[in-house]
Design a protein around this motif. Structure first.
Motif, mmCIF file in Angstrom:
data_model
loop_
_atom_site.group_PDB
_atom_site.id
_atom_site.type_symbol
_atom_site.label_atom_id
_atom_site.label_comp_id
_atom_site.label_asym_id
_atom_site.label_seq_id
_atom_site.Cartn_x
_atom_site.Cartn_y
_atom_site.Cartn_z
ATOM 1 N N ALA A 1 35.504 32.842 39.584
ATOM 2 C CA ALA A 1 35.456 32.758 41.050
ATOM 3 C C ALA A 1 35.959 34.088 41.593
ATOM 4 C CB ALA A 1 36.332 31.606 41.549
ATOM 5 N N PRO A 2 35.090 35.099 41.672
ATOM 6 C CA PRO A 2 35.525 36.448 42.044
ATOM 7 C C PRO A 2 36.299 36.480 43.359
ATOM 8 C CG PRO A 2 33.259 36.467 41.277
ATOM 9 C CD PRO A 2 33.646 35.024 41.402
ATOM 10 N N LEU A 3 37.414 37.216 43.337
ATOM 11 C CA LEU A 3 38.243 37.360 44.531
ATOM 12 C C LEU A 3 38.051 38.725 45.176
ATOM 13 C CD1 LEU A 3 40.551 36.030 46.229
ATOM 14 C CD2 LEU A 3 42.155 37.265 44.754
ATOM 15 N N THR A 4 37.693 39.725 44.361
ATOM 16 C CA THR A 4 37.535 41.097 44.841
ATOM 17 C C THR A 4 36.151 41.616 44.439
ATOM 18 O OG1 THR A 4 38.320 42.192 42.830
ATOM 19 C CG2 THR A 4 39.999 41.409 44.377
ATOM 20 N N ASP A 5 35.900 42.872 44.743
ATOM 21 C CA ASP A 5 34.622 43.466 44.341
ATOM 22 C C ASP A 5 34.577 43.725 42.833
ATOM 23 O OD1 ASP A 5 36.499 45.487 44.335
ATOM 24 O OD2 ASP A 5 35.182 46.990 45.224
ATOM 25 N N ASP A 6 35.750 43.682 42.176
ATOM 26 C CA ASP A 6 35.809 43.931 40.738
ATOM 27 C C ASP A 6 37.133 43.398 40.197
ATOM 28 O OD1 ASP A 6 35.771 44.833 38.144
ATOM 29 O OD2 ASP A 6 35.223 46.902 38.626
ATOM 30 N N ASP A 7 37.157 42.105 39.873
ATOM 31 C CA ASP A 7 38.403 41.485 39.415
ATOM 32 C C ASP A 7 38.908 42.102 38.111
ATOM 33 O OD1 ASP A 7 38.280 39.893 41.619
ATOM 34 O OD2 ASP A 7 38.186 37.983 40.550
ATOM 35 N N TRP A 8 38.022 42.562 37.258
ATOM 36 C CA TRP A 8 38.455 43.183 35.999
ATOM 37 C C TRP A 8 39.229 44.464 36.280
ATOM 38 C CZ3 TRP A 8 37.912 41.905 30.763
ATOM 39 C CH2 TRP A 8 37.260 40.690 30.525
ATOM 40 N N ARG A 9 38.854 45.151 37.335
ATOM 41 C CA ARG A 9 39.568 46.385 37.695
ATOM 42 C C ARG A 9 40.917 46.081 38.341
ATOM 43 N NH1 ARG A 9 37.946 50.553 42.614
ATOM 44 N NH2 ARG A 9 39.751 51.959 42.352
ATOM 45 N N TRP A 10 40.911 45.172 39.321
ATOM 46 C CA TRP A 10 42.118 44.939 40.114
ATOM 47 C C TRP A 10 43.085 43.953 39.471
ATOM 48 C CZ3 TRP A 10 42.514 48.635 43.403
ATOM 49 C CH2 TRP A 10 41.383 49.154 44.040
ATOM 50 N N GLN A 11 42.567 43.088 38.614
ATOM 51 C CA GLN A 11 43.389 42.065 37.941
ATOM 52 C C GLN A 11 44.267 41.292 38.942
ATOM 53 O OE1 GLN A 11 45.468 44.053 34.723
ATOM 54 N NE2 GLN A 11 43.594 44.389 33.588
ATOM 55 N N PRO A 12 43.632 40.559 39.851
ATOM 56 C CA PRO A 12 44.398 39.833 40.871
ATOM 57 C C PRO A 12 45.356 38.817 40.252
ATOM 58 C CG PRO A 12 42.041 39.820 41.368
ATOM 59 C CD PRO A 12 42.188 40.323 39.973
ATOM 60 N N PHE A 13 46.437 38.566 40.960
ATOM 61 C CA PHE A 13 47.363 37.503 40.570
ATOM 62 C C PHE A 13 46.717 36.152 40.859
ATOM 63 C CE2 PHE A 13 49.967 41.075 42.231
ATOM 64 C CZ PHE A 13 50.630 41.417 41.054
ATOM 65 N N LEU A 14 46.980 35.164 40.023
ATOM 66 C CA LEU A 14 46.405 33.838 40.256
ATOM 67 C C LEU A 14 46.836 33.288 41.608
ATOM 68 C CD1 LEU A 14 44.715 31.470 39.291
ATOM 69 C CD2 LEU A 14 46.711 30.617 38.049
#
Length: 319
Positions: free
Chosen positions: A88-101
């Motif tokens: 469920a993507p949160l940003t334009d590139d979750d692999w790059r930004w590694q958002p917190f759950l």
């Protein structure tokens, strides 16, 4: 003399995630039996806090089931939001930004925790009781889901550490600020995870101590502000970083002096493998790591008994 509890927590995840690879390997699985053997030699019991990619590694599942069958450790849950299903993507590139759950919407947060719990319980044929949040990011919503699912222990709190200066999603506010959280175990208040309350979820904070005196910390923080920088005060963890045996021993002694009846150690599974982390880059680094571990464990053994997080919970919860 009553022996204190030595709690070993291992964030069990893919190889060298600091490099932010687009694909994740799990070769570090092959290096874990050496550490497990060392622990057993001293009567210590690791809690392997397991991420999605490791749960999908048949070799690690075999290793973990053997540890459980012999009652020499525990499998718990660890979750990195950006690569843990359902996507469920949160940003334009979750692999790059590694958002917190904790930056994801409620429904996504819940779906990811439920999915990981079900996956681990299916793979290891045992109830998940212990948990650590990926990137140390925790909040009341997360705690409520863990409680609902029957978890007994969380160990995400890092007292004296402010993660709000660490970015996740670009639009977010950074990680959790644990500066003023308790440094002793406590049952979490469902309305405020920084306070003791009446939930069934026991928080076991990491063993962390300030590197400098309060006066020096105040001075350094003022200096950072003058330079336009924002940093959490320097701390020592009960965590090997290469040649820091004396600092780890100091953390243990200071934690006991504060009245704790346990000390909590952590490392990443990939740090047992050469080039599995930025810290331990080659065979020589790994051998030095094991020299420090051997010295630390032999120093701890007379005063500490090994317990998994779930075992500590059972003793803590006794009337």
């Amino acid at each position: 003399m009553t022996r204190h509890a030595f709690l070993i927590t291992i964030d069990t995840e893919g190889d060298n995630l600091w490099r932010n690879h687009r694909s994740i390997t799990t070769e570090n699985t092959g290096y874990l039996p050496r550490f497990q053997d060392l622990c057993e030699r001293y009567g210590f019991k690791p809690t392997w806090l397991t991420n999605y990619e490791m749960a999908m590694d048949p070799a690690f599942v075999e290793f973990g089931k053997d540890v459980i069958a012999r009652k020499q450790g525990e499998i718990g849950m660890h979750l990195h939001a950006w690569n843990s299903p359902p996507e469920a993507p949160l940003t334009d590139d979750d692999w790059r930004w590694q958002p917190f759950l904790v930056e994801y919407p409620d429904t996504v947060l819940r779906d990811k925790v439920v999915y990981m719990t079900d996956l681990l319980e299916e793979k290891f044929q045992t109830k998940m009781l212990s948990h650590r949040a990926g990137r140390w990011a925790f909040d009341e919503r997360y705690a409520a889901i863990l409680t609902e699912l029957g978890y007994q222990v969380d160990c995400s709190v890092t007292p004296r550490v402010n993660w709000s200066y660490t970015r996740g999603a670009p639009q977010g506010k950074g990680g959790t600020n644990y500066t003023d959280f308790p440094f002793k175990p406590y049952f979490i208040d469902p309305q405020d995870i920084s306070r003791s309350g009446n939930s069934s979820l026991l928080e076991i904070p990491m063993s962390i101590q300030y590197k400098y005196s309060p006066l020096m910390n105040t001075f350094k923080q003022s200096l950072y502000r003058l330079r336009g920088k924002q940093k959490s005060p320097a701390v020592h963890w009960l965590r090997p970083s290469g040649g820091n045996l004396a600092d780890m021993q100091r953390v243990v002694e200071m934690s006991l002096a504060e009245g704790n009846n346990y000390t909590e150690f952590m490392l990443h599974s990939s740090e047992f493998m050469p080039d599995g982390s930025p810290t331990f880059k080659n065979e020589r680094d790994i051998e030095k790591l094991y020299e420090d571990l051997e010295a630390l464990f032999s120093w701890l053994a007379p005063r500490f008994e090994g317990q998994t997080l779930a075992e500590y919970y059972c003793k803590f919860n006794q009337p």
